[in-house]
Design an enzyme around this catalytic site. Structure first.
Site, PDB file in Angstrom:
ATOM      1  CG  ASP A 155      -3.393   0.005  -9.461  1.00 53.40           C
ATOM      2  OD1 ASP A 155      -3.229  -1.066  -8.855  1.00 53.40           O
ATOM      3  OD2 ASP A 155      -3.036   0.179 -10.648  1.00 53.40           O
ATOM      4  CG  ASP A 202      -2.310  -6.057 -14.190  1.00 52.72           C
ATOM      5  OD1 ASP A 202      -3.415  -5.481 -14.170  1.00 52.72           O
ATOM      6  OD2 ASP A 202      -1.285  -5.573 -13.676  1.00 52.72           O
TER       7      ASP A 202
HETATM    8  C1  DGJ Z   1      -1.688  -1.975 -12.444  1.00 54.91           C
HETATM    9  C2  DGJ Z   1      -3.097  -2.297 -12.836  1.00 54.91           C
HETATM   10  O1  DGJ Z   1      -3.386  -3.623 -12.535  1.00 54.91           O
HETATM   11  C3  DGJ Z   1      -3.290  -1.990 -14.311  1.00 54.91           C
HETATM   12  O2  DGJ Z   1      -4.583  -2.346 -14.706  1.00 54.91           O
HETATM   13  C4  DGJ Z   1      -3.020  -0.539 -14.551  1.00 54.91           C
HETATM   14  O3  DGJ Z   1      -3.981   0.237 -13.888  1.00 54.91           O
HETATM   15  C5  DGJ Z   1      -1.626  -0.183 -14.079  1.00 54.91           C
HETATM   16  N1  DGJ Z   1      -1.421  -0.580 -12.721  1.00 54.91           N
HETATM   17  C6  DGJ Z   1      -1.380   1.292 -14.209  1.00 54.91           C
HETATM   18  O4  DGJ Z   1      -0.182   1.674 -13.671  1.00 54.91           O
END
Ligand code: DGJ
Length: 720
Positions: A473, A543
């Site tokens: 991420d 997301d």
């Molecule tokens: C952003 C990601 O897009 C989410 O799916 C998740 O992993 C969060 N970060 C966790 O902090």
């Protein structure tokens, strides 16, 4: 494939899908310039396009250079359109002139040092033409590298810059590719923001310059490093379209410019706003690669060219051609609030449903119970997980599931042991304040010691626990981005050096753990690009997991990227991002358009929903070869109406997916025609058979249920 006509000084790159013609032509002073007079449908005799190289004649105030299709336009010499190159000499002179010095042709396709790029498996898949241009005054050399694939509607371009002079130069712009097409074109690109990534925007350049770009240190949510020049009458199925995808994950710029002389230029490359590079005598600078896909059969044809290239010749490794596992991710189920037992409860429900991989998201390390600490301290939190990752991984494996883990390796929290030990390791601009975003700072990935730390920190965890999947991420963008390592006026190199360092880390880690499935992520889909896909064959698309929002996000993403690259999960309702309630069927039917998974508390579902989940898992397993590796075609756009439809096809089956957002009173019966169905006879689960031609000509009725948010997935198995 590459014909050289020495009489006309022509280079003709041609395959069954397109021709690209380059020509060397002397200007008024006898200097030899490189032009690109033609790019489009295959030509028999490229000499027929020579008229396109004539500078505009007659009385005119304007420079004839404004009318020529330069292959590598430079600043300061009367072209006036967007340029690819600007190199400052010791006097800060911007003017750069590049003249032809020679060419060579090679079979196959080269890799690019330190950068991701498309590749070939056999030399016979492509031919490459290198053309060298040089500025006689400064010694700047640009080696343009064009690769034409034999059996794909694809060519690639990149440029290697070299200082062959005796004094240092500063590259202020070092672009990757330029094409200039005669006539007016629409400019199509993907724009958005967090949770609404990659909406399709179609505008006409209309006598001005349009630019999409990023100076965020990532390709970004706002614009994607991809654009299309489309004939104004082009549709999904008709008309000429040229797509350009930059194989790069950081700051970029794509400009479309229609000038007063009726031509449209597209330039693609690094973003001049956040870039400069000192090039000392003898040094080279490699600009990233651009993938071009051409189709005379509309946007679907252009996209399909990119889909198969990215899937088969940009993505690499063990998972490239393998079916991707169905996963369950605990993020929306627990956020930071979990322990071993809570995770195991969800994992057991997942195993019962036939799910194949459990992914433990953020919150497993340091003292991370919220997002204000511990990034950089990649050591398990024993309060939450007393038996560590190893113990949890073993228990999950014992259920028959693989175990996956979240990292955010490029970041550091001010409240972390790493930051306390190395406060200079984050990007920062001298003594300026260090502004946090999501309470975190960004590590300076351009520094070798930082790269080595990240490689070892991630590798140690992967060595010590049974981890089969990593979610990588990146949750904030650059600001006050400087590097303590760069002295002597070189701060403008920070952003690109970050990317080179990141790519070194990704290459090292992914090669060291070849069977681990890596998925990249950046606050959802903030770094969805062909560069990341070279290291990690899939990306978390957004997301926003709401089924209706996902129709547009996945449809828009498919303009460039294959469905095998898109993570798509079923999440809880009311949806956490926008509060909408859709039923389990619709959520599953949308998610099966990508790499399928779940992002909810499986241990807290109703029996009816659990039954539906089991059905979905079984269905996805039976068709995922087609949805991940088959040919994807967009049929009805969510940007244009209430009904969205797309289709997957391979030799075994064709799958029609259709979604109606809102029900209507007394609505018209709906029917959708399938497209380019491999010829044969097909049958439905209830035994009806039909020919490929019937599916294309008569189409398929869409008997949506009598409610809002209705969906249909129809599988037509090929029987002969
Ligand atoms: C952003 C990601 O897009 C989410 O799916 C998740 O992993 C969060 N970060 C966790 O902090």
């Amino acid at each position: 494939m590459i014909h050289v006509d020495s009489e006309h000084h022509l280079f003709h790159l041609r395959n069954g899908f397109l021709s690209l013609v380059l020509r060397v032509q002397a200007d008024g002073d006898g200097e030899r310039e490189l032009l690109m007079p033609y790019l489009g449908q295959p030509l028999g005799d490229p000499a027929s396009c020579l008229y396109l190289c004539q500078p505009r004649g007659g009385a005119s105030f304007d420079s004839p250079r404004q009318t020529l299709p330069y292959a590598c336009p430079t600043d300061g010499r009367g072209d006036y359109r967007p340029a690819l190159v600007c190199a400052l000499d010791g006097q800060n002179q911007r003017c750069t002139e590049l003249f032809y010095t020679g060419y060579r042709i090679e079979t196959g396709k080269p890799g690019l040092a330190g950068l991701p790029a498309a590749y070939v498996e056999e030399p016979g898949e492509a031919d490459t033409l290198y053309i060298t241009l040089r500025d006689p005054l400064t010694g700047l050399e640009a080696e343009l590298c064009y690769t034409m694939y034999v059996n794909r509607p694809i060519f690639t371009e990149s440029i290697l810059y070299k200082n062959t002079g005796s004094a240092p130069l500063t590259l202020q712009n070092a672009g990757s590719a330029c094409v200039t097409l005669p006539g007016r074109y629409d400019f199509i690109h993907l724009h958005g923001a967090w949770a609404k990534e990659r909406a399709i925007e179609r505008v006409s350049p209309a006598r001005l310059t349009r630019e999409i770009s990023s100076c965020r240190g990532a390709s970004g949510h706002e614009h994607n490093p991809f654009a299309v020049l489309a004939a104004p009458d082009a549709t999904e199925f008709t008309g000429e379209c040229l797509g350009a995808a930059l194989v790069y994950s950081g700051d970029f710029s794509i400009k479309a410019d229609e000038n007063a002389y009726g031509s449209t230029r597209l330039t693609v490359g690094l973003n001049e706003r956040s870039f400069s590079w000192r090039l000392n005598p003898g040094e080279t600078f490699q600009a990233p690669e651009v993938l071009f896909s051409f189709s005379a059969q509309g946007l679907n044809g252009m996209s399909q060219g990119l889909h198969s290239l990215i899937r088969q010749r940009v993505c690499r490794g063990y998972w490239r051609d393998r079916e991707r596992p169905i996963l369950i991710n605990n993020w929306e189920a627990t956020y930071f609030n979990f322990d071993h037992d809570k995770i195991m409860k969800i994992a057991r429900a997942a195993a019962d449903a036939g799910i194949e991989l459990f992914v433990l998201d953020d919150g497993w390390f340091g003292k991370r119970n919220n997002d204000d600490c511990s990034l950089g301290d990649w050591v398990v939190n024993r309060e939450k997980l007393p038996r560590g990752l190893e113990g949890l991984g073993k228990d999950i494996n014992a259920l028959g599931l693989k175990f996956g883990l979240w990292f955010e390796p490029e970041m550091v929290s001010p409240d972390s042991d790493l930051y306390r030990a190395h406060p200079d390791w984050c990007l920062h601009a001298g003594n300026r304040r260090r502004t946090t975003a999501r309470q975190q700072l960004i590590l300076d990935m351009g520094r070798t010691e930082v790269q080595d730390y990240v490689i070892e920190a991630v590798s140690k965890v992967l060595r010590e626990a049974p981890i089969g999947y990593v979610k990588w991420d990146m949750n904030r963008n650059f600001l006050e981005a400087g590097s303590e390592d760069l002295t002597d006026g070189r701060q403008g190199e920070t952003a690109h050096r970050y990317m080179l360092g990141l790519y070194r880390v990704l290459e090292t880690v992914t090669q060291a753990f070849p069977e681990v499935l890596f998925e990249s992520c950046s606050g959802g889909g903030g770094r969805f690009d062909a560069g990341m896909l070279h290291y990690m064959p899939q990306t978390w698309t957004s997301d926003d997991t709401d089924a209706v929002a996902r129709l547009s996000i996945q449809y828009g993403t498919s303009l460039c990227y294959p469905t095998s690259a898109m993570g798509a999960h079923v999440s809880a309702v009311p949806n956490h991002q926008i509060g909408r309630v859709t039923d389990m069927r619709m959520r599953g039917d949308v998610a099966l358009g990508g790499n399928f998974g779940y992002e909810l508390d499986l241990s807290a579902q109703t029996p009816e929903d659990m039954e539906e989940i089991q059905r979905q898992v079984k269905q996805v397993k039976s068709i995922r070869e087609t949805t991940q590796q088959g040919v994807f075609t967009r049929l009805l756009s969510p940007f244009q109406g209430n009904v969205t439809a797309w289709q997957f096809a391979d030799d075994q089956r064709v799958i029609l997916c259709a979604y109606r957002v809102l029900n209507m009173p007394n609505g018209e019966p709906l029917r959708v025609r399938l497209h380019d169905v491999p010829s044969g006879t097909y049958c439905t689960p209830d035994g009806q058979s039909m020919s490929s031609a019937d599916l294309e000509r008569a189409g398929v009725p869409l008997p949506f249920a009598h409610r809002d948010f209705a969906s249909l997935v129809m599988v037509f198995e090929r029987i002969s």
